[in-house]
Design a protein around this motif. Structure first.
Motif, PDB file in Angstrom:
ATOM      1  N   GLY A  10     -10.954   2.067   7.003  1.00 26.80           N
ATOM      2  CA  GLY A  10     -12.113   1.919   6.110  1.00 26.80           C
ATOM      3  C   GLY A  10     -13.374   1.637   6.904  1.00 26.80           C
ATOM      4  N   ASP A 126     -11.469  -6.927   5.473  1.00 23.70           N
ATOM      5  CA  ASP A 126     -10.387  -7.802   4.992  1.00 23.70           C
ATOM      6  C   ASP A 126     -10.139  -9.023   5.890  1.00 23.70           C
ATOM      7  OD1 ASP A 126     -10.090  -5.998   2.979  1.00 23.70           O
ATOM      8  OD2 ASP A 126      -8.035  -5.421   3.439  1.00 23.70           O
ATOM      9  N   GLY A 169      -9.154  -6.694  -0.759  1.00 27.40           N
ATOM     10  CA  GLY A 169      -8.318  -7.585   0.050  1.00 27.40           C
ATOM     11  C   GLY A 169      -6.878  -7.172  -0.208  1.00 27.40           C
ATOM     12  N   ARG A 170      -6.357  -6.367   0.716  1.00 26.96           N
ATOM     13  CA  ARG A 170      -5.050  -5.747   0.473  1.00 26.96           C
ATOM     14  C   ARG A 170      -3.886  -6.729   0.662  1.00 26.96           C
ATOM     15  NH1 ARG A 170      -3.037  -0.751   0.254  1.00 26.96           N
ATOM     16  NH2 ARG A 170      -5.037   0.252   0.580  1.00 26.96           N
ATOM     17  N   LEU A 247      -4.752   0.388  -4.194  1.00 29.79           N
ATOM     18  CA  LEU A 247      -4.755  -0.791  -5.058  1.00 29.79           C
ATOM     19  C   LEU A 247      -5.888  -0.716  -6.070  1.00 29.79           C
ATOM     20  CD1 LEU A 247      -4.144  -3.548  -2.361  1.00 29.79           C
ATOM     21  CD2 LEU A 247      -2.492  -2.605  -3.966  1.00 29.79           C
ATOM     22  N   HIS A 273     -15.527  -0.586  -3.560  1.00 34.50           N
ATOM     23  CA  HIS A 273     -16.155  -0.191  -2.289  1.00 34.50           C
ATOM     24  C   HIS A 273     -17.608  -0.635  -2.165  1.00 34.50           C
ATOM     25  CE1 HIS A 273     -12.661   2.385  -2.806  1.00 34.50           C
ATOM     26  NE2 HIS A 273     -12.657   2.540  -1.495  1.00 34.50           N
ATOM     27  N   ARG A 276     -18.307  -2.833   0.622  1.00 38.40           N
ATOM     28  CA  ARG A 276     -18.048  -2.334   1.976  1.00 38.40           C
ATOM     29  C   ARG A 276     -19.262  -1.634   2.583  1.00 38.40           C
ATOM     30  NH1 ARG A 276     -12.388   0.753   2.403  1.00 38.40           N
ATOM     31  NH2 ARG A 276     -13.690   2.580   2.696  1.00 38.40           N
TER      32      ARG A 276
HETATM   33  O1  F6P Z   1     -10.198  -1.376   4.759  1.00 42.56           O
HETATM   34  C1  F6P Z   1      -9.875  -2.388   3.886  1.00 42.56           C
HETATM   35  C2  F6P Z   1     -10.017  -1.947   2.477  1.00 42.56           C
HETATM   36  O2  F6P Z   1     -11.352  -2.086   2.110  1.00 42.56           O
HETATM   37  C3  F6P Z   1      -9.061  -2.707   1.561  1.00 42.56           C
HETATM   38  O3  F6P Z   1      -9.541  -3.939   1.166  1.00 42.56           O
HETATM   39  C4  F6P Z   1      -8.865  -1.720   0.445  1.00 42.56           C
HETATM   40  O4  F6P Z   1      -7.622  -1.905  -0.175  1.00 42.56           O
HETATM   41  C5  F6P Z   1      -8.911  -0.418   1.150  1.00 42.56           C
HETATM   42  O5  F6P Z   1      -9.684  -0.589   2.285  1.00 42.56           O
HETATM   43  C6  F6P Z   1      -9.473   0.712   0.321  1.00 42.56           C
HETATM   44  O6  F6P Z   1      -9.287   1.886   1.016  1.00 42.56           O
HETATM   45  P1  F6P Z   1      -9.942   3.288   0.673  1.00 42.56           P
HETATM   46  O7  F6P Z   1     -11.335   3.266   1.210  1.00 42.56           O
HETATM   47  O8  F6P Z   1      -9.077   4.245   1.402  1.00 42.56           O
HETATM   48  O9  F6P Z   1      -9.949   3.440  -0.801  1.00 42.56           O
END
Ligand code: F6P
Length: 343
Positions: A10, A126, A169-170, A247, A273, A276
């Motif tokens: 990510g 995370d 937060g996986r 998730l 997201h 992020r």
């Molecule tokens: O990289 C961590 C994370 O942000 C996790 O918290 C979340 O589950 C995952 O990435 C989401 O991934 P993607 O961007 O592939 O949907």
């Protein structure tokens, strides 16, 4: 000396700061830097870009990664590791700096075992990479999450509502715990401590009995586990090349259960997201820069197979093999400490 640099997994705010620092320090030493695009996919497909400091000196303030990223896992592809090693040679690389979380770093560790000159830099919002007190992106993500939770608090207060906020937060509840505590959440639920629906609905009932109607703010990590349920709540059954499910949905699910059991007007929000992205905080710019500089120094020393990490205020070197052995989850003691607010 010709150094490759890639970002995997990510994206996270602060990645560009690290890339910029790598290029700056490399140029100072007279080294050439090649950007490998889209994580490990770039090495498998020889997808690269030139990196010159004059072209990227302003990227420190940008979220995301100029190199792009992917969740490609060479270990899951036939001859993936072999092809990666061959392409490393084809590109004329002397060393590779891999910036990523546990998945990306586990590939880096395997490549290092296979004899490639690899250095790692920890990245993940995370915060679950062991051996370091800093991972690129966590600080920005917690600050953004805190602000979003506070925004929801305003509207929850105005409507006397219960709000369930689902935060990324996986495997670890670091973002939920830090941002929830900082925003004054009433309850924080994390993957490290499975809970029952009854515990949550009773909590809401009691709070309403004691304090009148809402607002009540519940922060739940997307990977939080409900007792007696098989695994976390997921979007669908698909998995990525690292075996991770998508998730999402626990916030909506809990909101429905709360409303059903208590009658309280309940809403759910999942910023997902949105936490992020955005411009990195000072800490994410500053420490990511220091890690980028330190990674180039490791290459200069030819000290391969290590991850640069933060310990206190010092940058230290941790063997990649140690980093990928386990996940750094929230300490039970820390969560117990926070529970004084969950009454
Ligand atoms: O990289 C961590 C994370 O942000 C996790 O918290 C979340 O589950 C995952 O990435 C989401 O991934 P993607 O961007 O592939 O949907």
């Amino acid at each position: 000396m010709r150094i490759g640099v890639l970002t995997g997994g990510g994206d996270a705010p602060g990645l560009n700061a690290a890339i910029r620092a790598i290029v700056k320090k490399s140029e100072k030493y007279g080294y050439e830097v090649i950007g490998i695009c889209r994580g490990w996919a770039g090495l498998l497909n020889l997808d690269t870009m030139d990196l010159k400091y004059k072209d990227i000196k302003d990227i420190i303030r940008r979220g995301g990664t100029i190199l792009k990223t992917s969740r490609t896992n060479p270990m899951k592809l036939e001859d993936g590791i072999k092809r990666t090693c061959e392409n490393f040679k084809k590109l004329g690389l002397d060393a590779l700096i891999a910036i990523g979380g546990d998945d990306t770093l586990s590939v880096a560790a395997a490549l290092s075992e296979a004899g490639l000159n690899v250095v790692g830099i920890p990245k993940t919002i995370d915060y679950d990479v062991p051996g370091t007190e800093f991972t690129i992106g966590f600080d920005t993500a917690v600050n953004t999450s805190m602000r979003l939770i506070e925004n929801l608090k305003d509207t929850a207060e105005s409507h006397d509502r219960v709000f369930v906020v689902e935060i990324m937060g996986r495997h670890a509840g670091w973002i939920a715990l830090y941002s929830g505590l900082a925003a004054g959440a009433d309850l924080i639920l994390i993957p490290e401590e499975p809970f029952s629906i009854k515990e949550v609905t009773e909590f809401v009932k009691k709070k309403i009995e004691r304090e009148g109607k809402g607002p009540i703010i519940i922060v739940v990590a997307e990977g939080a586990l409900i007792k007696d349920y098989k695994g976390p709540i997921t979007k669908d059954a698909t998995v990525d090349q690292f075996g991770h499910v998508r998730l999402g949905g626990i916030g909506e699910f809990l909101a429905k259960e709360i409303s059903k059991a208590t009658g309280a007007e309940t809403r759910a929000c999942a910023p997902a997201h949105a936490i992020r992205g955005g411009p990195p905080t000072v800490r994410d710019r500053f420490i990511s820069t220091r890690l980028g500089l330190a990674a180039v120094d490791l290459v200069k020393e030819r000290k391969y197979g290590y991850m640069v990490a933060l310990k206190g205020t010092e940058i230290v070197h941790v063997p990649l093999s140690e980093v990928t052995r386990k996940t750094k989850t929230v300490d039970k003691k820390l969560y117990e400490e926070a529970k004084v607010f969950f009454e």
